[in-house]
Design a protein around this motif. Structure first.
Motif, PDB file in Angstrom:
ATOM      1  N   GLY A  17       1.282  -1.279   0.230  1.00  0.00           N
ATOM      2  CA  GLY A  17      -0.223  -0.144  -0.164  1.00  0.00           C
ATOM      3  C   GLY A  17       0.640   1.266  -0.169  1.00  0.00           C
ATOM      4  N   GLY A  18      -0.053   1.923  -0.276  1.00  0.00           N
ATOM      5  CA  GLY A  18       1.101   3.822  -0.238  1.00  0.00           C
ATOM      6  C   GLY A  18       2.267   3.958  -1.272  1.00  0.00           C
ATOM      7  N   VAL A  19       2.003   3.022  -2.611  1.00  0.00           N
ATOM      8  CA  VAL A  19       2.924   3.492  -3.203  1.00  0.00           C
ATOM      9  C   VAL A  19       2.991   4.299  -4.414  1.00  0.00           C
ATOM     10  CG1 VAL A  19       4.063   0.759  -3.116  1.00  0.00           C
ATOM     11  CG2 VAL A  19       2.406   1.308  -4.795  1.00  0.00           C
ATOM     12  N   GLY A  20       1.824   4.644  -4.669  1.00  0.00           N
ATOM     13  CA  GLY A  20       1.319   5.784  -5.417  1.00  0.00           C
ATOM     14  C   GLY A  20       0.251   5.703  -6.736  1.00  0.00           C
ATOM     15  N   LYS A  21      -0.550   4.420  -6.270  1.00  0.00           N
ATOM     16  CA  LYS A  21      -1.583   3.740  -7.190  1.00  0.00           C
ATOM     17  C   LYS A  21      -2.648   4.873  -7.609  1.00  0.00           C
ATOM     18  CE  LYS A  21      -2.692   0.504  -5.052  1.00  0.00           C
ATOM     19  NZ  LYS A  21      -1.713   0.451  -3.636  1.00  0.00           N
ATOM     20  N   THR A  22      -3.558   5.028  -6.401  1.00  0.00           N
ATOM     21  CA  THR A  22      -4.347   6.446  -6.862  1.00  0.00           C
ATOM     22  C   THR A  22      -3.828   7.341  -6.894  1.00  0.00           C
ATOM     23  OG1 THR A  22      -5.926   5.683  -4.841  1.00  0.00           O
ATOM     24  CG2 THR A  22      -6.080   7.861  -5.526  1.00  0.00           C
ATOM     25  N   PHE A  23      -2.785   8.166  -7.063  1.00  0.00           N
ATOM     26  CA  PHE A  23      -2.067   9.260  -8.176  1.00  0.00           C
ATOM     27  C   PHE A  23      -1.953   8.908  -9.195  1.00  0.00           C
ATOM     28  CE2 PHE A  23       1.541  11.225  -9.179  1.00  0.00           C
ATOM     29  CZ  PHE A  23       0.988  12.941  -8.896  1.00  0.00           C
ATOM     30  N   ILE A  24      -1.320   7.335  -9.373  1.00  0.00           N
ATOM     31  CA  ILE A  24      -1.043   7.320 -10.595  1.00  0.00           C
ATOM     32  C   ILE A  24      -2.466   7.068 -11.795  1.00  0.00           C
ATOM     33  CG2 ILE A  24      -0.136   5.418 -12.263  1.00  0.00           C
ATOM     34  CD1 ILE A  24       2.293   5.246  -9.863  1.00  0.00           C
ATOM     35  N   ASN A 180       9.393   6.583  -8.233  1.00  0.00           N
ATOM     36  CA  ASN A 180      10.755   7.327  -7.827  1.00  0.00           C
ATOM     37  C   ASN A 180       9.509   8.112  -6.679  1.00  0.00           C
ATOM     38  OD1 ASN A 180      12.288   5.316  -8.061  1.00  0.00           O
ATOM     39  ND2 ASN A 180      12.957   6.504  -9.606  1.00  0.00           N
ATOM     40  N   SER A 181       8.783   9.157  -7.533  1.00  0.00           N
ATOM     41  CA  SER A 181       7.914  10.471  -6.895  1.00  0.00           C
ATOM     42  C   SER A 181       7.803   9.945  -5.422  1.00  0.00           C
ATOM     43  CB  SER A 181       7.302  10.449  -7.653  1.00  0.00           C
ATOM     44  OG  SER A 181       5.178   9.966  -7.969  1.00  0.00           O
ATOM     45  N   ARG A 182       7.394   8.939  -4.859  1.00  0.00           N
ATOM     46  CA  ARG A 182       6.439   8.703  -4.337  1.00  0.00           C
ATOM     47  C   ARG A 182       7.241   8.982  -2.968  1.00  0.00           C
ATOM     48  NH1 ARG A 182       4.749   8.777   0.371  1.00  0.00           N
ATOM     49  NH2 ARG A 182       3.942   7.118   1.469  1.00  0.00           N
ATOM     50  N   ASP A 183       8.438   8.395  -3.091  1.00  0.00           N
ATOM     51  CA  ASP A 183       9.727   8.720  -1.473  1.00  0.00           C
ATOM     52  C   ASP A 183      10.880   8.607  -2.336  1.00  0.00           C
ATOM     53  OD1 ASP A 183       8.101   7.887   0.772  1.00  0.00           O
ATOM     54  OD2 ASP A 183       8.233   5.779  -0.061  1.00  0.00           O
ATOM     55  N   LYS A 209      12.080  13.806  -9.852  1.00  0.00           N
ATOM     56  CA  LYS A 209      11.376  15.330  -9.251  1.00  0.00           C
ATOM     57  C   LYS A 209       9.742  15.307  -9.302  1.00  0.00           C
ATOM     58  CE  LYS A 209      15.777  16.631 -11.925  1.00  0.00           C
ATOM     59  NZ  LYS A 209      16.175  15.710 -12.026  1.00  0.00           N
ATOM     60  N   PHE A 210       9.275  14.330  -9.739  1.00  0.00           N
ATOM     61  CA  PHE A 210       7.819  13.989  -9.786  1.00  0.00           C
ATOM     62  C   PHE A 210       7.099  14.178  -8.064  1.00  0.00           C
ATOM     63  CE2 PHE A 210       3.669  12.296 -11.749  1.00  0.00           C
ATOM     64  CZ  PHE A 210       2.603  13.526 -12.359  1.00  0.00           C
ATOM     65  N   PHE A 211       8.170  14.657  -7.071  1.00  0.00           N
ATOM     66  CA  PHE A 211       7.445  14.562  -6.056  1.00  0.00           C
ATOM     67  C   PHE A 211       6.694  15.964  -5.703  1.00  0.00           C
ATOM     68  CE2 PHE A 211       7.819  15.983  -1.682  1.00  0.00           C
ATOM     69  CZ  PHE A 211       7.550  14.733  -0.919  1.00  0.00           C
ATOM     70  N   ILE A 212       6.005  16.060  -4.988  1.00  0.00           N
ATOM     71  CA  ILE A 212       4.854  16.961  -5.150  1.00  0.00           C
ATOM     72  C   ILE A 212       4.233  16.957  -4.063  1.00  0.00           C
ATOM     73  CG2 ILE A 212       3.037  18.290  -5.949  1.00  0.00           C
ATOM     74  CD1 ILE A 212       2.772  15.920  -8.216  1.00  0.00           C
ATOM     75  N   ARG A 213       5.730  18.182  -3.156  1.00  0.00           N
ATOM     76  CA  ARG A 213       5.423  18.274  -1.824  1.00  0.00           C
ATOM     77  C   ARG A 213       4.273  18.909  -0.990  1.00  0.00           C
ATOM     78  NH1 ARG A 213      10.378  19.150  -0.122  1.00  0.00           N
ATOM     79  NH2 ARG A 213      11.197  19.443  -1.124  1.00  0.00           N
TER      80      ARG A 213
END
Ligand SMILES: Nc1ncnc2c1ncn2[C@@H]1O[C@H](COP(=O)(O)OP(=O)(O)O)[C@@H](O)[C@H]1O
Ligand SMILES: [Mg+2]
Length: 255
Positions: A17-24, A180-183, A209-213
């Motif tokens: 869980g929490g790897v960015g599925k919903t965001f993706i 790599n955007s999640r962590d 670089k796709f990490f969104i603060r």
């Protein structure tokens, strides 16, 4: 033979869980909108679905009501359970009450996806990371699976098992995305290490670089990054990657 107009179904799956599925999932929906495709997102994360919340959509009926109505002969239209985000993207929400999730019979999932594929160009399925009956029925039904993995020891270990199950079953309708955007600070394993662990190719990468603060601000507003001109410019490299991923997943020819 006349060709039947049937859409493509894609599931974003992971081993953790929490790897960015919903965001993706929501951002892939955005790139399909840019391709002028009609998209339905089915939220199969039945106990803790986040699609409606992250798109800021109020809803009343959900996937449980849909299946309950089918079983009890009360079902009229699929669209009775669908909520619009905009002209291109709609959603079938997961239950608000997790108790409803327990009552969903896995055998109706295939029927639901099949029905959706006749109404939409793209059916995107967001789910949890558990290999239960519901997810197994769904994974067996969809045209393509996007396995999402992060640079994390336990995630890689579990994904290795999922991929080896797929290989045993001779299923090859999946692609692997390294997120790599999640962590953004997790980079212990090299790409070579990760491919060796997973024993498969890594087809796509989303960069750190796709990490969104301030992602929560956008989620509260229901904003899809790939549909926002300004944000798409800021993250242009990864948005363009997402576009290529979206295009690759619906390429003709493979199942
Ligand atoms: N690119 C990103 N930048 C910053 N935070 C992110 C990014 N992608 C996901 N997140 C955050 O990480 C958490 C997990 O992401 P989520 O998409 O919900 O994962 P999953 O659906 O796999 O459980 C959420 O709080 C989400 O807002
Ligand atoms: Mg999720």
């Amino acid at each position: 033979m006349a060709s039947i107009n049937k859409g493509k179904s894609i599931c974003v799956f992971s081993a953790k869980g929490g790897v960015g599925k919903t965001f993706i999932t929501t951002n892939l929906a955005g790139v399909y909108e840019l391709m002028k495709k009609k998209v339905l997102i089915i939220d199969l994360d039945l106990f803790s679905g986040g699609i409606a919340a992250s798109l800021n959509i109020d809803f009343d009926k959900n996937i449980y009501n849909c299946i309950d109505d089918i079983t009890n002969n009360r079902y009229h239209n699929f669209t009775d359970y669908i909520y619009k985000y905009d002209d291109y993207i709609s959603i079938l929400p997961s239950p608000k009450d997790p108790r409803q999730a327990l009552k969903i019979d896995a055998k109706y999932i295939e029927l639901l996806i099949e029905r959706a594929m006749f109404l939409y160009d793209i059916v995107l399925i967001d789910t949890n990371h558990i290999l239960n009956d519901i997810n197994l029925f769904m994974l067996d039904k969809v045209d393509k699976i996007l396995f999402t993995v992060t640079n994390d020891m336990l995630d890689l270990k579990n994904m290795k098992s999922v991929i080896s199950i797929f290989k045993d079953l001779e299923l090859s309708n999946y692609k692997v995305l390294l997120n790599n955007s999640r962590d953004p600070f997790k980079d212990y394993f090299s790409l070579y290490d990760m491919k060796s662990i997973l024993k498969t190719n890594i087809d796509f990468t989303l960069s750190n670089k796709f990490f969104i603060r301030d992602i929560d601000k956008y989620l509260m507003d229901g904003k899809i990054i790939s549909l926002d001109k300004r944000l798409s410019n800021i993250y242009s490299r990864d948005i363009s990657n997402l576009y290529d991923i979206g295009a690759e997943l619906i390429k003709e020819g493979d199942k």
